[in-house]
Motif scaffolding. Structure first.
Motif, PDB file in Angstrom:
ATOM      1  N   LYS A  98       0.808  -1.217   0.000  1.00 19.26           N
ATOM      2  CA  LYS A  98       0.000   0.000   0.000  1.00 19.26           C
ATOM      3  C   LYS A  98       0.846   1.274   0.000  1.00 19.26           C
ATOM      4  N   ILE A  99       2.021   1.235   0.632  1.00 18.72           N
ATOM      5  CA  ILE A  99       2.885   2.409   0.720  1.00 18.72           C
ATOM      6  C   ILE A  99       4.321   1.983   0.415  1.00 18.72           C
ATOM      7  N   ASP A 122      -2.762   2.898  -7.036  1.00 14.50           N
ATOM      8  CA  ASP A 122      -3.302   2.710  -5.689  1.00 14.50           C
ATOM      9  C   ASP A 122      -2.219   2.667  -4.614  1.00 14.50           C
ATOM     10  N   VAL A 123      -0.959   2.776  -5.006  1.00 15.24           N
ATOM     11  CA  VAL A 123       0.151   2.716  -4.057  1.00 15.24           C
ATOM     12  C   VAL A 123       0.664   4.132  -3.803  1.00 15.24           C
ATOM     13  N   GLN A 124       0.801   4.480  -2.523  1.00 19.93           N
ATOM     14  CA  GLN A 124       1.358   5.783  -2.163  1.00 19.93           C
ATOM     15  C   GLN A 124       2.871   5.667  -2.157  1.00 19.93           C
ATOM     16  N   ILE A 125       3.536   6.543  -2.907  1.00 17.40           N
ATOM     17  CA  ILE A 125       4.989   6.538  -2.977  1.00 17.40           C
ATOM     18  C   ILE A 125       5.490   7.837  -2.372  1.00 17.40           C
ATOM     19  N   SER A 126       6.315   7.727  -1.314  1.00 22.31           N
ATOM     20  CA  SER A 126       6.865   8.902  -0.624  1.00 22.31           C
ATOM     21  C   SER A 126       8.374   8.922  -0.793  1.00 22.31           C
ATOM     22  N   THR A 132       8.183   3.824   0.496  1.00 30.92           N
ATOM     23  CA  THR A 132       8.992   5.014   0.778  1.00 30.92           C
ATOM     24  C   THR A 132      10.405   4.784   0.280  1.00 30.92           C
ATOM     25  N   GLN A 184       4.701   4.976 -10.396  1.00 36.53           N
ATOM     26  CA  GLN A 184       3.468   5.659 -10.002  1.00 36.53           C
ATOM     27  C   GLN A 184       2.383   5.480 -11.053  1.00 36.53           C
TER      28      GLN A 184
END
Length: 169
Positions: free
Chosen positions: A29-30, A62-66, A32, A57
Motif C-alpha cells: 500500500k505504501i 493505488d500505491v502511495q509513494i513517498s 517510501t 506511479q
C-alpha cells in the motif's frame, strides 16, 4: 508545448510511462524511498527516483509513494503491506538498473499473475461480448434487441424463406 520543457521531457510522455514493467503486489500500500541529494553511494538511488519512480506511479495508482530526502546516512526502500508488516530493501551503492531489477524480482507481480489478470480483464471489459464463457449467452438478452427466435417466433415477413421464396402457410 509547455510540457516538453524542463529537465528530461521524455519522462512526461505516455509512451515512456507505459514502458515500465514493475507492477507491485496487491498487498503493498505504501512505498517510501529514503536517500540523500548528495554523496556517491546515493547516486543510484537519485537516478532511480529520477527515471523509474514516474513509471512506478503510473503503473500502480493505488500505491502511495513517498520520497524522503536527506534523512538517512544510507539509502533504502521500505514497502508497507496492508497487514501492517513492512520490508526494508537496501539500495546502498547500487545502480538504478540493479535497484529496478531487484524490485521487479522481490515486490513485483510474477509474469503468470500478470498474464492471468490480463486475461480476466480482457473478458469482462467489453459488455458487447456474448456466448459461451461470457455474461450473456445470446444477443437477445441485451436490452433493445429482437427477442430470441427460439423463445418467440419472428414475424413471417422478417424471415427470408417467406420474404424471398414466397412460401405460403
Amino acid at each position: 508545448m509547455p510540457f516538453m520543457k524542463g529537465v528530461s521531457p521524455l519522462r512526461r510522455t505516455l509512451k515512456y510511462l507505459e514502458a515500465g514493467r514493475l507492477y507491485l503486489k496487491d498487498q503493498i500500500k505504501i512505498m517510501t524511498i529514503n536517500y540523500n541529494v548528495s554523496g556517491d553511494h546515493h547516486s543510484g538511488a537519485r537516478e532511480f527516483v529520477f527515471w523509474y519512480v514516474p513509471q512506478i506511479q503510473y503503473k500502480n495508482p493505488d500505491v502511495q509513494i513517498s520520497l524522503l530526502k536527506n534523512m538517512t546516512p544510507t539509502p533504502f526502500i521500505r514497502c508497507f503491506y496492508d497487514t501492517g508488516d513492512h520490508m526494508l530493501i537496501d539500495i546502498d551503492s547500487k545502480m538504478k538498473d540493479e535497484i529496478y531489477q531487484h524490485l521487479v524480482n522481490v515486490v513485483g507481480k510474477s509474469k503468470e499473475v500478470l498474464e492471468s489478470e490480463r486475461i480476466a480483464k480482457e473478458k469482462k471489459d467489453n459488455p458487447a461480448n456474448f456466448g459461451y464463457g461470457c455474461e450473456k449467452h445470446c444477443m437477445c438478452e441485451f436490452p433493445i434487441q429482437v427477442s430470441c427466435p427460439a423463445v418467440c417466433p419472428l414475424p413471417k415477413h422478417w424471415r427470408g424463406k417467406y420474404k424471398y421464396k414466397k412460401v405460403e402457410d
